[in-house]
Design a protein around this motif. Structure first.
Motif, PDB file in Angstrom:
ATOM      1  N   LEU A 254       0.819  -1.203   0.000  1.00 51.86           N
ATOM      2  CA  LEU A 254       0.000   0.000   0.000  1.00 51.86           C
ATOM      3  C   LEU A 254       0.859   1.262   0.000  1.00 51.86           C
ATOM      4  N   LEU A 255       2.052   1.165   0.582  1.00 47.72           N
ATOM      5  CA  LEU A 255       2.923   2.337   0.721  1.00 47.72           C
ATOM      6  C   LEU A 255       3.859   2.539  -0.464  1.00 47.72           C
ATOM      7  N   VAL A 256       3.958   1.549  -1.359  1.00 51.09           N
ATOM      8  CA  VAL A 256       4.956   1.614  -2.426  1.00 51.09           C
ATOM      9  C   VAL A 256       4.743   2.831  -3.326  1.00 51.09           C
ATOM     10  N   VAL A 257       3.502   3.139  -3.633  1.00 50.96           N
ATOM     11  CA  VAL A 257       3.197   4.337  -4.426  1.00 50.96           C
ATOM     12  C   VAL A 257       2.984   5.538  -3.519  1.00 50.96           C
ATOM     13  N   ALA A 258       2.311   5.332  -2.388  1.00 44.51           N
ATOM     14  CA  ALA A 258       1.891   6.457  -1.554  1.00 44.51           C
ATOM     15  C   ALA A 258       3.061   7.220  -0.953  1.00 44.51           C
ATOM     16  N   VAL A 259       4.067   6.516  -0.427  1.00 42.98           N
ATOM     17  CA  VAL A 259       5.163   7.216   0.256  1.00 42.98           C
ATOM     18  C   VAL A 259       5.989   8.058  -0.702  1.00 42.98           C
ATOM     19  N   PRO A 260       6.514   7.513  -1.835  1.00 38.96           N
ATOM     20  CA  PRO A 260       7.235   8.398  -2.746  1.00 38.96           C
ATOM     21  C   PRO A 260       6.365   9.505  -3.317  1.00 38.96           C
ATOM     22  N   ALA A 261       5.085   9.218  -3.559  1.00 41.01           N
ATOM     23  CA  ALA A 261       4.198  10.277  -4.052  1.00 41.01           C
ATOM     24  C   ALA A 261       4.046  11.381  -3.011  1.00 41.01           C
ATOM     25  N   HIS A 262       3.934  11.002  -1.750  1.00 38.76           N
ATOM     26  CA  HIS A 262       3.799  11.985  -0.673  1.00 38.76           C
ATOM     27  C   HIS A 262       5.051  12.851  -0.570  1.00 38.76           C
TER      28      HIS A 262
ATOM     29  N   LEU B  37      10.223   5.291 -11.009  1.00 39.83           N
ATOM     30  CA  LEU B  37       8.985   4.776 -11.594  1.00 39.83           C
ATOM     31  C   LEU B  37       7.773   5.634 -11.239  1.00 39.83           C
ATOM     32  N   VAL B  38       7.608   5.964  -9.955  1.00 42.47           N
ATOM     33  CA  VAL B  38       6.438   6.745  -9.554  1.00 42.47           C
ATOM     34  C   VAL B  38       6.476   8.155 -10.146  1.00 42.47           C
ATOM     35  N   PRO B  39       7.595   8.908 -10.055  1.00 50.92           N
ATOM     36  CA  PRO B  39       7.626  10.213 -10.715  1.00 50.92           C
ATOM     37  C   PRO B  39       7.361  10.122 -12.222  1.00 50.92           C
ATOM     38  N   HIS B  40       7.941   9.115 -12.877  1.00 50.65           N
ATOM     39  CA  HIS B  40       7.692   8.942 -14.312  1.00 50.65           C
ATOM     40  C   HIS B  40       6.217   8.643 -14.560  1.00 50.65           C
TER      41      HIS B  40
ATOM     42  N   VAL C  42      12.961  -1.428 -21.242  1.00 53.52           N
ATOM     43  CA  VAL C  42      13.006  -0.361 -22.249  1.00 53.52           C
ATOM     44  C   VAL C  42      11.596   0.054 -22.661  1.00 53.52           C
ATOM     45  N   VAL C  43      10.746  -0.918 -22.951  1.00 56.11           N
ATOM     46  CA  VAL C  43       9.388  -0.605 -23.400  1.00 56.11           C
ATOM     47  C   VAL C  43       8.608   0.123 -22.306  1.00 56.11           C
ATOM     48  N   LEU C  44       8.777  -0.306 -21.061  1.00 53.78           N
ATOM     49  CA  LEU C  44       8.027   0.280 -19.953  1.00 53.78           C
ATOM     50  C   LEU C  44       8.254   1.777 -19.827  1.00 53.78           C
ATOM     51  N   PHE C  45       9.479   2.227 -20.100  1.00 51.98           N
ATOM     52  CA  PHE C  45       9.824   3.634 -19.869  1.00 51.98           C
ATOM     53  C   PHE C  45       9.913   4.471 -21.137  1.00 51.98           C
ATOM     54  N   THR C  46       9.717   3.871 -22.296  1.00 49.35           N
ATOM     55  CA  THR C  46       9.846   4.650 -23.535  1.00 49.35           C
ATOM     56  C   THR C  46       8.587   4.659 -24.396  1.00 49.35           C
ATOM     57  N   ILE C  47       7.648   3.737 -24.180  1.00 52.15           N
ATOM     58  CA  ILE C  47       6.426   3.677 -24.986  1.00 52.15           C
ATOM     59  C   ILE C  47       5.233   3.741 -24.030  1.00 52.15           C
ATOM     60  N   PRO C  48       4.677   4.931 -23.779  1.00 53.92           N
ATOM     61  CA  PRO C  48       3.628   5.077 -22.759  1.00 53.92           C
ATOM     62  C   PRO C  48       2.421   4.165 -22.959  1.00 53.92           C
ATOM     63  N   TRP C  49       1.943   3.997 -24.203  1.00 53.55           N
ATOM     64  CA  TRP C  49       0.743   3.195 -24.416  1.00 53.55           C
ATOM     65  C   TRP C  49       0.986   1.715 -24.152  1.00 53.55           C
ATOM     66  N   ALA C  50       2.270   1.289 -24.166  1.00 52.84           N
ATOM     67  CA  ALA C  50       2.596  -0.118 -23.932  1.00 52.84           C
ATOM     68  C   ALA C  50       3.108  -0.363 -22.517  1.00 52.84           C
ATOM     69  N   ALA C  51       2.940   0.623 -21.628  1.00 52.25           N
ATOM     70  CA  ALA C  51       3.509   0.495 -20.285  1.00 52.25           C
ATOM     71  C   ALA C  51       2.911  -0.672 -19.514  1.00 52.25           C
ATOM     72  N   LEU C  52       1.590  -0.844 -19.608  1.00 49.94           N
ATOM     73  CA  LEU C  52       0.937  -1.907 -18.838  1.00 49.94           C
ATOM     74  C   LEU C  52       1.388  -3.306 -19.285  1.00 49.94           C
TER      75      LEU C  52
ATOM     76  N   THR D  22      17.903  11.822 -18.977  1.00 54.98           N
ATOM     77  CA  THR D  22      16.452  11.597 -19.014  1.00 54.98           C
ATOM     78  C   THR D  22      16.135  10.282 -18.314  1.00 54.98           C
ATOM     79  N   ILE D  23      14.861  10.092 -17.972  1.00 49.64           N
ATOM     80  CA  ILE D  23      14.448   8.826 -17.383  1.00 49.64           C
ATOM     81  C   ILE D  23      14.615   7.688 -18.391  1.00 49.64           C
ATOM     82  N   ALA D  24      14.431   7.978 -19.678  1.00 51.57           N
ATOM     83  CA  ALA D  24      14.642   6.950 -20.697  1.00 51.57           C
ATOM     84  C   ALA D  24      16.080   6.458 -20.700  1.00 51.57           C
ATOM     85  N   THR D  25      17.020   7.359 -20.393  1.00 47.50           N
ATOM     86  CA  THR D  25      18.424   6.957 -20.318  1.00 47.50           C
ATOM     87  C   THR D  25      18.630   5.944 -19.197  1.00 47.50           C
ATOM     88  N   VAL D  26      17.969   6.167 -18.068  1.00 45.56           N
ATOM     89  CA  VAL D  26      18.052   5.217 -16.957  1.00 45.56           C
ATOM     90  C   VAL D  26      17.544   3.850 -17.404  1.00 45.56           C
ATOM     91  N   ALA D  27      16.450   3.849 -18.171  1.00 46.18           N
ATOM     92  CA  ALA D  27      15.883   2.586 -18.646  1.00 46.18           C
ATOM     93  C   ALA D  27      16.851   1.848 -19.553  1.00 46.18           C
TER      94      ALA D  27
END
Length: 394
Positions: A24-32, A236-239, A292-302, A362-367
């Motif tokens: 439950l905290l994985v998204v909430a804490v960094p977002a906070h 991941l959460v900021p992206h 690579v796909v997760l961080f460079t192609i938004p529509w294919a992230a899921l 860029t975040i894509a560079t990290v990926a």
């Protein structure tokens, strides 16, 4: 069916409930933290704070696990984690962010004791044959379900009611887990000894890792892979908030990781007949593509998250099962703790490097960098220098 084993069933229930609360905290804490500070670096430090204690204290935690009743260790760890998470209720202003790091680090100390104790206890409950693979696969499937439910639910709860609405269920989850563990049978009495005995036992665990090249090689590969994964996790959460439309959608994509974990847990049980080296190399290669796909192609992230979860979990289950099978029970707690310490060191480094590289480039560079490291690990597994580092299943 491993759940027919009462002791394992109770351990699995405790582990599952506390895991759901944690996710439950994985998204909430960094977002906070990001909402309070607006800083990628401050957000990444939440992950770094989580893995600093295991990096520093991991081997000593292994001695504790091997010397004490593992049941009592897990109960104490759950109580500690409940109190640690409660500190997050007092984080209201940007100046309070330091308390987030304290809470996350204290919770991590509890996890540092709980994880190797649970992992070392599983072979003692189910044996080292096929039931061990089934137990690890069930735990991985449960982790996937927890990710599937916990991450998006935490994002939604935070969006609806703020950090308090996420923290209270996590506190309750740790206390419920402690109750389940308390219902299991007591273990052997604690062994006591002086500092010299503790140091001797640390050396014993280190000698095993030095002499068993298969386990040592897996430790190195696992560390490199998890470091690359941590670099991506830290951004991941900021992206997701920027590219996918807020914490709720970021949680939805993270739930894709959970779906992947479920699929990986189902598939890995059918892979005992194949050579572990080939399975591990293929799993790492596919995970690199998913990064690579997760961080460079938004529509294919899921779907990319599903791929990362499925093949990443396959690799991790294979490494964990091989280590459990090859390591004597007398030193398994120490070896498991060293594995977790190496994981923590890699995650700590990745959590610092990911945001810094993202802000410099860029975040894509990290990926791309993370994918390159993971692909290199796959290449080393497929064509190891010298002798084969990943043996066939006994």
């Amino acid at each position: 069916m491993v759940l027919r084993n009462r002791e394992f069933r109770l351990l699995w229930l405790g582990r599952s409930v506390s895991g759901l609360g944690s996710w439950l905290l994985v998204v909430a804490v960094p977002a906070h933290v990001l909402v309070l500070t607006g800083s990628l670096t401050a957000t990444g430090l939440t992950l770094a704070a989580e893995f600093l204690p295991p990096m520093l204290l991991g081997p000593f935690a292994g001695v504790v696990v091997d010397r004490w009743d593992r049941r009592r260790v897990m109960i104490a760890a759950d109580v500690l984690r409940a109190f640690a998470v409660a500190l997050l209720l007092f984080v209201r202003e940007p100046d309070d962010v330091a308390l987030v790091y304290v809470a996350v680090a204290a919770e991590s100390v509890g996890t540092l004791a709980f994880r190797p104790a649970a992992q070392a206890h599983i072979p003692a409950l189910v044996g080292t044959g096929r039931p061990l693979t089934a137990a690890n696969a069930l735990n991985s499937a449960t982790d996937g379900a927890v990710r599937l439910l916990g991450a998006p639910l935490g994002g939604l709860l935070y969006a609806w009611g703020g950090i308090d609405l996420v923290v209270w269920p996590d506190i309750a989850s740790y206390l419920v887990s402690a109750v389940f563990i308390a219902l299991t049978k007591p273990g052997p009495r604690a062994r006591r000894g002086e500092l010299g005995a503790v140091i001797a036992e640390l050396r014993e665990g280190a000698r095993f890792l030095r002499d068993d090249r298969a386990v040592g090689g897996l430790l190195v590969l696992n560390t490199a892979f998890l470091g690359a994964n941590a670099a991506l996790t830290s951004v991941l959460v900021p992206h997701g908030m920027a590219a996918w439309g807020g914490t709720a959608r970021a949680g939805l994509v993270m739930s894709g990781l959970g779906v992947g974990f479920l699929l990986g847990a189902v598939v890995v049980r059918t892979l005992d007949r194949f050579r572990p080296r080939a399975v591990l190399a293929g799993a790492l290669a596919m995970t690199a593509v998913g990064f690579v796909v997760l961080f460079t192609i938004p529509w294919a992230a899921l779907p990319a998250a599903v791929v990362v979860g499925a093949f990443g979990s396959t690799a991790l289950i294979l490494v964990q099962t091989t280590v459990q099978r090859r390591t004597p029970d007398a030193v398994l707690g120490r070896v498991a703790a060293v594995v977790f310490a190496a994981e923590a060191a890699a995650t700590f480094a990745g959590a610092l490097a990911g945001p810094l590289l993202a802000e410099a480039a860029t975040i894509a560079t990290v990926a791309w960098v993370a994918a390159g490291i993971t692909a290199l690990c796959a290449l080393v597994v497929a064509h190891p220098p010298g002798r084969d580092r990943v043996p066939r299943r006994p």
